[in-house]
Design a protein around this motif. Structure first.
Motif, PDB file in Angstrom:
ATOM      1  N   ARG A 248      89.353  35.224  31.105  1.00  0.00           N
ATOM      2  CA  ARG A 248      88.757  34.981  29.788  1.00  0.00           C
ATOM      3  C   ARG A 248      89.711  34.143  28.966  1.00  0.00           C
ATOM      4  N   ALA A 259      83.990  38.940  14.794  1.00  0.00           N
ATOM      5  CA  ALA A 259      83.194  39.396  15.947  1.00  0.00           C
ATOM      6  C   ALA A 259      82.190  40.448  15.456  1.00  0.00           C
ATOM      7  N   PRO A 284      87.626  38.321  16.524  1.00  0.00           N
ATOM      8  CA  PRO A 284      87.527  38.133  17.981  1.00  0.00           C
ATOM      9  C   PRO A 284      88.892  38.336  18.650  1.00  0.00           C
ATOM     10  N   ARG A 341      75.432  41.214  24.125  1.00  0.00           N
ATOM     11  CA  ARG A 341      76.787  40.696  23.928  1.00  0.00           C
ATOM     12  C   ARG A 341      77.821  41.828  23.837  1.00  0.00           C
ATOM     13  N   ASP A 420      80.942  40.015  24.898  1.00  0.00           N
ATOM     14  CA  ASP A 420      81.962  39.476  23.989  1.00  0.00           C
ATOM     15  C   ASP A 420      82.738  40.602  23.325  1.00  0.00           C
TER      16      ASP A 420
END
Ligand SMILES: Nc1ncnc2c1ncn2[C@@H]1O[C@H](COP(=O)(O)OP(=O)(O)OP(=O)(O)O)[C@@H](O)[C@H]1O
Length: 511
Positions: A248, A259, A284, A341, A420
Motif C-alpha cells: 500500500r 478519512a 488517512p 471502503r 481504505d
C-alpha cells in the motif's frame, strides 16, 4: 388358517404393486420438495419484522398443523362441489392428495426451516453486511447453505413421515400401496399376507431413500471434511498461483479530506444512551486505538461506522463525502458504497463455516466482481492468505483452525475488498494468550503499510506501541484523545491523562 407364503412372495412380482410404489414415491417426493420450498418462504415470512408478512404465515402454520390430514384430504377432494372450476385439478385423486399433503407439509417444514434459520448466528449476517453483500446475497450465500445443513436431518425425517402418511390418500381412491392391497384382499381375504407385503414395500422405499439422504447428509457434513495442511512442496506450488499483495502506498496531500469524520454522534439502545455526542476526526493513514472500561460504548462506536448499528443523531462523513446520518437507511447504495471502503474484523471472527479459507476470502470480491476473472480472484485470495501466513491451510475449513489462525483469515477476508479503513473490534479478546501475538503482528504490518485503522482493544502495550492516537472512552464520551507519547511522558499533572494512565496501568515518565 396357515400363512400363505407363496402368495406373499408372489405379491412382489405384481405390476400393480410396483406401479403403486411409483405413485407413493412421486406423491411423497413432490410433497416433500414443494413443501420444502413453500415452507422456506413461509419461514422467512414468519421471521419477518413486517407484521403483514409475519401474521398470515403464523396463522397458516397454526391452522394447517391443527387440521388432520385425513380431514383435509376428503375436504380438498370434494372441493369441486363448492368450486366447480377446480374440478380438472382436484377431481384427480393424485392431485387432490398432492395439494393436501403439500398444504400440511408446508406448515411443518416452516417450523423446521425456522429452526435452521434461527441457528445461524447473527454474526454471520453481520459479517456479510460488513463485506457490503446485499440482503439477498447474504441469504443465498451465507445463511441458506448453513440453515439447510442444520435442518437437513429433520427434513429427511419429514420425508419418511410423508411416505407413511401417503397411505392416507387411499381414502380418496388413489391406487397407492394400501389401496392396491385393500383391493386384493377384498377379493381373496388373505389380509395378513397382503398387508405384510404392503409393509415390506414401504420399508423398501424408506430404506432406499434413507440411504440416499444419508449419503447427501454425509456429503454436506463439514465436520467430516478434513483437508490436510499442505506440504512445503504443495505450498510452493500454490504460491506460484498466488498474486503478491501490492504494498500500500499512503498518498497524503495537503487539503485531502479526513478519512473519517464523526460529528456529534448519539446512539441509544431503547432508553439506554450509549454514545452521547462523539466527535472524531481520522486522518488517512492514522492508527487509532480505542480503549475504555467495559460498556463505555467502544464497540457500539465502531459498529456505527460501518452501518451495523443505526445512529440517532449526528453524522459520519467518509473521505469528505456524506455517508451516514440519523435518517439513513443502511440498505441505500450510498451506505453500501461506503461500507465497501471499510473492512471490519470481529471479536468472534465470524468466518463462514461452510466455506474453505480460500472461499471465505474470495466470497466478497467475487460477489462484487472486483477481479476481471475467477483465476485472478483466486490468485489475490492466495496472496492474502500468504500475507497472513496461512497459505498451507488454504483448503481447510474454519473449524480446523486455531482461534488466532481464524482471526488472521478474517483479516485477510476484510483486506480482500481493498478497504481504505480497517475497523478491529477487540480482535484478540477471544484468543488464548499464546495466539495473540501472531494476530497483533498482522495488524502491526498493516499499520506500517499506512492502513487507516480504528482498533478497539484491551491490549494496552500494543495500543501504545502501534497507535498514532489513543482514545479513552468512558460513559459514552471520548474523555481523552492523546498521542501515546503524551500519555507516557506528559510532564504536568493532568486529570484526564492521569485517568487514562491509571486505566492503562502506565507509569508516567516525566519528559
Ligand atoms: N444490541 C444491543 N442492545 C442493547 N444494548 C446494547 C446492545 N449492544 C450494546 N449494548 C449496551 O451498550 C453498552 C455499550 O456496549 P459496547 O459493546 O459498545 O461497550 P464496550 O465499551 O465495547 O464494552 P466491552 O469492552 O465490554 O466490549 C453496554 O451497556 C451494552 O450492554
Amino acid at each position: 388358517m396357515p400363512f400363505e407364503w407363496p402368495y406373499f412372495f408372489s405379491l412382489f412380482t405384481l405390476q400393480s404393486f410396483w406401479e403403486a410404489c411409483i405413485t407413493v414415491i412421486q406423491l411423497s417426493g413432490l410433497s416433500w420438495l414443494i413443501g420444502l420450498v413453500l415452507g422456506f418462504i413461509l419461514a422467512n415470512a414468519k421471521m419477518s419484522p413486517k407484521p403483514w408478512l409475519r401474521w398470515p404465515a403464523a396463522v397458516y402454520v397454526w391452522f394447517f398443523r391443527s387440521v388432520p390430514l385425513l380431514v383435509l384430504l376428503v375436504f380438498v377432494y370434494n372441493l369441486p362441489q363448492l368450486l366447480p372450476f377446480t374440478r380438472d385439478v382436484l377431481g384427480v385423486p393424485f392431485m387432490a392428495g398432492l395439494v393436501s399433503m403439500v398444504v400440511t407439509e408446508a406448515a411443518y417444514m416452516t417450523e423446521i426451516h425456522r429452526g435452521g434459520l434461527m441457528s445461524v448466528s447473527r454474526g454471520q449476517r453481520e459479517a456479510g453486511r460488513a463485506l457490503a453483500i446485499g440482503r439477498i446475497g447474504i441469504e443465498r450465500l451465507i445463511v441458506i447453505p448453513q440453515a439447510f445443513r442444520i435442518a437437513l436431518p429433520t427434513l429427511i425425517n419429514e420425508f419418511v413421515t410423508i411416505v407413511k402418511l401417503s397411505s392416507l390418500v387411499s381414502v380418496i381412491s388413489l391406487p397407492e400401496l394400501l389401496m392396491t392391497g385393500q383391493r386384493l384382499y377384498a377379493q381373496n381375504f388373505l389380509v395378513l399376507e397382503t398387508l405384510l407385503a404392503v409393509a415390506v414395500y414401504y420399508v423398501m422405499i424408506v430404506t432406499v431413500f434413507g440411504a440416499l439422504f444419508r449419503w447427501l447428509e454425509r456429503h454436506l457434513d463439514l465436520q467430516l471434511r478434513r483437508p490436510e495442511t499442505l506440504s512445503t512442496t504443495e505450498c510452493e506450488k500454490l504460491r506460484q498461483d498466488a498474486m503478491p499483495v501490492p504494498a500500500r502506498t499512503l498518498k497524503t496531500s495537503p487539503g485531502q479530506p479526513q478519512a473519517l469524520q464523526i460529528r456529534d454522534l448519539h446512539k441509544a439502545y431503547g432508553q439506554h444512551q450509549v454514545l452521547k455526542g462523539i466527535n472524531l476526526k481520522v486522518t488517512p493513514g492514522e492508527v487509532i486505538s480505542i480503549i475504555g472500561p467495559s460498556g463505555s460504548g467502544k464497540t457500539s462506536l465502531i459498529r456505527t461506522v460501518n452501518a451495523l448499528e443505526a445512529i440517532d443523531q449526528g453524522e459520519i462523513i467518509l473521505f469528505g463525502e456524506d455517508y451516514i446520518t440519523a435518517s439513513t437507511n443502511a440498505d441505500t447504495a450510498r451506505v453500501r458504497q461506503g461500507v465497501r471502503r471499510i473492512g471490519m474484523v470481529f471479536q468472534s471472527f465470524n468466518l463462514f463455516p461452510h466455506m474453505t479459507l480460500l472461499d471465505n476470502i474470495m466470497l466478497a470480491p467475487h460477489y462484487h466482481d472486483l477481479s476481471p476473472s475467477d483465476t485472478q480472484c483466486r490468485a489475490q485470495a492466495l496472496g492474502l492468505l500468504d500475507k497472513v501466513g496461512l497459505l498451507a491451510h488454504a483448503h481447510k475449513y474454519p473449524h480446523q483452525l486455531s482461534g488466532g489462525q481464524q482471526q488472521r483469515v478474517a483479516i485477510a477476508r476484510a483486506l480482500a475488498m481493498s478497504p481504505d479503513i480497517m475497523l478491529f473490534d477487540e480482535p484478540t479478546s477471544a484468543l488464548d494468550p499464546e495466539l495473540v501475538g501472531d494476530v497483533l503482528k498482522v495488524i502491526q504490518d498493516l499499520a506500517r503499510e499506512g492502513m487507516t485503522m480504528l482498533i478497539v482493544t484491551h491490549e494496552m502495550e500494543f495500543a501504545l506501541s502501534i497507535s498514532d492516537r489513543v482514545i479513552f472512552m468512558e460513559d459514552g464520551l471520548i474523555q481523552v484523545d492523546a498521542a501515546p507519547d503524551s500519555i507516557q511522558r506528559h510532564p504536568a499533572d493532568d486529570a484526564p491523562l492521569e485517568r487514562i494512565r491509571q486505566f492503562m496501568g502506565v507509569n508516567k515518565t516525566n519528559g
